[in-house]
Write a protein that holds these residues in place. Structure first.
Motif, PDB file in Angstrom:
ATOM      1  N   PRO A  12      42.952  46.819  89.608  1.00  0.00           N
ATOM      2  CA  PRO A  12      41.840  47.550  90.208  1.00  0.00           C
ATOM      3  C   PRO A  12      42.171  49.027  90.442  1.00  0.00           C
ATOM      4  N   ARG A  13      41.153  49.863  90.211  1.00  0.00           N
ATOM      5  CA  ARG A  13      41.293  51.310  90.367  1.00  0.00           C
ATOM      6  C   ARG A  13      40.079  51.841  91.124  1.00  0.00           C
ATOM      7  N   PRO A  14      40.165  53.053  91.658  1.00  0.00           N
ATOM      8  CA  PRO A  14      39.016  53.603  92.386  1.00  0.00           C
ATOM      9  C   PRO A  14      37.928  54.158  91.482  1.00  0.00           C
ATOM     10  N   ILE A  15      38.210  54.322  90.181  1.00  0.00           N
ATOM     11  CA  ILE A  15      37.242  54.952  89.278  1.00  0.00           C
ATOM     12  C   ILE A  15      37.304  54.257  87.919  1.00  0.00           C
ATOM     13  N   CYS A  16      36.143  54.139  87.271  1.00  0.00           N
ATOM     14  CA  CYS A  16      36.090  53.502  85.948  1.00  0.00           C
ATOM     15  C   CYS A  16      36.739  54.408  84.902  1.00  0.00           C
ATOM     16  N   ARG A  17      37.654  53.836  84.137  1.00  0.00           N
ATOM     17  CA  ARG A  17      38.327  54.647  83.114  1.00  0.00           C
ATOM     18  C   ARG A  17      37.433  54.889  81.904  1.00  0.00           C
ATOM     19  N   ASN A  18      36.343  54.156  81.798  1.00  0.00           N
ATOM     20  CA  ASN A  18      35.437  54.314  80.658  1.00  0.00           C
ATOM     21  C   ASN A  18      34.342  55.344  80.916  1.00  0.00           C
ATOM     22  N   CYS A  19      33.735  55.304  82.129  1.00  0.00           N
ATOM     23  CA  CYS A  19      32.587  56.177  82.379  1.00  0.00           C
ATOM     24  C   CYS A  19      32.734  57.006  83.653  1.00  0.00           C
ATOM     25  N   GLN A  20      33.867  56.880  84.336  1.00  0.00           N
ATOM     26  CA  GLN A  20      34.178  57.658  85.539  1.00  0.00           C
ATOM     27  C   GLN A  20      33.265  57.330  86.720  1.00  0.00           C
ATOM     28  N   SER A  21      32.611  56.192  86.683  1.00  0.00           N
ATOM     29  CA  SER A  21      31.783  55.784  87.817  1.00  0.00           C
ATOM     30  C   SER A  21      32.691  55.280  88.953  1.00  0.00           C
ATOM     31  N   PHE A  22      32.221  55.500  90.192  1.00  0.00           N
ATOM     32  CA  PHE A  22      32.903  54.941  91.356  1.00  0.00           C
ATOM     33  C   PHE A  22      32.278  53.609  91.775  1.00  0.00           C
ATOM     34  N   ASP A  23      31.248  53.176  91.047  1.00  0.00           N
ATOM     35  CA  ASP A  23      30.519  51.958  91.406  1.00  0.00           C
ATOM     36  C   ASP A  23      31.217  50.747  90.784  1.00  0.00           C
ATOM     37  N   LEU A  24      32.262  50.276  91.446  1.00  0.00           N
ATOM     38  CA  LEU A  24      33.073  49.174  90.942  1.00  0.00           C
ATOM     39  C   LEU A  24      33.010  48.021  91.934  1.00  0.00           C
ATOM     40  N   ALA A  25      33.059  46.789  91.415  1.00  0.00           N
ATOM     41  CA  ALA A  25      33.017  45.620  92.287  1.00  0.00           C
ATOM     42  C   ALA A  25      33.740  44.468  91.606  1.00  0.00           C
ATOM     43  N   GLY A  26      34.242  43.543  92.407  1.00  0.00           N
ATOM     44  CA  GLY A  26      34.844  42.338  91.857  1.00  0.00           C
ATOM     45  C   GLY A  26      33.754  41.397  91.376  1.00  0.00           C
ATOM     46  N   GLU A  27      33.963  40.810  90.196  1.00  0.00           N
ATOM     47  CA  GLU A  27      33.019  39.817  89.663  1.00  0.00           C
ATOM     48  C   GLU A  27      33.795  38.607  89.184  1.00  0.00           C
ATOM     49  N   ARG A  28      33.183  37.449  89.379  1.00  0.00           N
ATOM     50  CA  ARG A  28      33.828  36.216  88.939  1.00  0.00           C
ATOM     51  C   ARG A  28      33.881  36.162  87.414  1.00  0.00           C
ATOM     52  N   VAL A  29      35.018  35.743  86.881  1.00  0.00           N
ATOM     53  CA  VAL A  29      35.180  35.548  85.443  1.00  0.00           C
ATOM     54  C   VAL A  29      35.472  34.077  85.191  1.00  0.00           C
ATOM     55  N   SER A  30      35.463  33.712  83.899  1.00  0.00           N
ATOM     56  CA  SER A  30      35.527  32.296  83.527  1.00  0.00           C
ATOM     57  C   SER A  30      36.870  31.648  83.825  1.00  0.00           C
ATOM     58  N   GLY A  31      37.938  32.433  83.832  1.00  0.00           N
ATOM     59  CA  GLY A  31      39.270  31.855  83.986  1.00  0.00           C
ATOM     60  C   GLY A  31      39.863  31.388  82.674  1.00  0.00           C
ATOM     61  N   ARG A  32      39.127  31.597  81.568  1.00  0.00           N
ATOM     62  CA  ARG A  32      39.647  31.242  80.245  1.00  0.00           C
ATOM     63  C   ARG A  32      40.380  32.451  79.666  1.00  0.00           C
ATOM     64  N   ALA A  33      41.494  32.168  78.999  1.00  0.00           N
ATOM     65  CA  ALA A  33      42.316  33.254  78.483  1.00  0.00           C
ATOM     66  C   ALA A  33      43.168  32.731  77.337  1.00  0.00           C
ATOM     67  N   THR A  34      43.831  33.673  76.672  1.00  0.00           N
ATOM     68  CA  THR A  34      44.839  33.301  75.683  1.00  0.00           C
ATOM     69  C   THR A  34      46.182  33.874  76.133  1.00  0.00           C
ATOM     70  N   LEU A  35      47.225  33.173  75.764  1.00  0.00           N
ATOM     71  CA  LEU A  35      48.567  33.599  76.160  1.00  0.00           C
ATOM     72  C   LEU A  35      49.011  34.761  75.273  1.00  0.00           C
ATOM     73  N   TYR A  36      49.336  35.872  75.903  1.00  0.00           N
ATOM     74  CA  TYR A  36      49.747  37.066  75.167  1.00  0.00           C
ATOM     75  C   TYR A  36      51.265  37.144  75.049  1.00  0.00           C
ATOM     76  N   SER A  37      51.956  36.914  76.177  1.00  0.00           N
ATOM     77  CA  SER A  37      53.410  36.999  76.175  1.00  0.00           C
ATOM     78  C   SER A  37      53.948  36.295  77.410  1.00  0.00           C
ATOM     79  N   TRP A  38      55.249  36.036  77.426  1.00  0.00           N
ATOM     80  CA  TRP A  38      55.842  35.398  78.586  1.00  0.00           C
ATOM     81  C   TRP A  38      57.327  35.687  78.623  1.00  0.00           C
ATOM     82  N   THR A  39      57.905  35.444  79.803  1.00  0.00           N
ATOM     83  CA  THR A  39      59.350  35.513  79.957  1.00  0.00           C
ATOM     84  C   THR A  39      59.764  34.536  81.040  1.00  0.00           C
ATOM     85  N   GLN A  40      60.968  34.041  80.934  1.00  0.00           N
ATOM     86  CA  GLN A  40      61.521  33.162  81.960  1.00  0.00           C
ATOM     87  C   GLN A  40      62.307  34.000  82.954  1.00  0.00           C
TER      88      GLN A  40
END
Ligand SMILES: [Zn+2]
Length: 145
Positions: free
Chosen positions: A42-70
């Protein structure tokens, strides 16, 4: 079993929505209300459009594994009885390149290289670490913890 708690995230108004959602077993990611871009961390400003209108939104929880380490070394007393464990980066399905660092669970933590594959489908679950501190973790789709 120790009652020692892990180090908790700082009380921060920018990230509190994330932890409050986790306590409800929901994964929320910051999203720009002006252009729809998801942002993590999370950041205070949108990196795409510089808006300050940001909020948390629920996402699906589905993902793909990109990388890992032990992790074999306990950097805090809480982890002494919990190594090895797997730290993973996952890419959430909601947006290309939207990544979250978490733990990979539901596999043999000592044999992650045998059980994990880059790009494998994973889904969020939640672990209660005690004292209301609940963290999102990821597991292979369909695995019961
Ligand atoms: Zn935006």
């Amino acid at each position: 079993m120790s009652t020692l708690l892990p180090p908790a995230p700082p009380d921060d108004p920018l990230t509190s929505f994330f932890w409050e959602a986790a306590r409800r077993n929901e994964l929320h990611i910051q999203r720009c209300q002006a252009c729809g871009t998801y942002i993590h961390m999370p950041r205070p400003i949108c990196r795409n459009c510089q808006s300050f209108d940001l909020a948390g939104e629920r996402v699906s929880g589905r993902a793909t594994l990109y990388s890992w380490t032990q992790t074999f070394k306990a950097f805090h007393p809480y982890f002494v009885e919990r190594v090895p464990y797997v730290i993973a980066t996952v890419t959430l399905v909601e947006q290309e390149g939207l990544q979250l660092m978490s733990n990979l669970v539901g596999i043999d933590q000592a044999n992650v290289d045998e059980e994990a594959r880059m790009g494998m489908d994973v889904e969020v679950d939640f672990q209660d670490l005690g004292d209301g501190y609940i963290v999102p973790v990821f597991k292979p789709v369909g695995v019961a913890l």
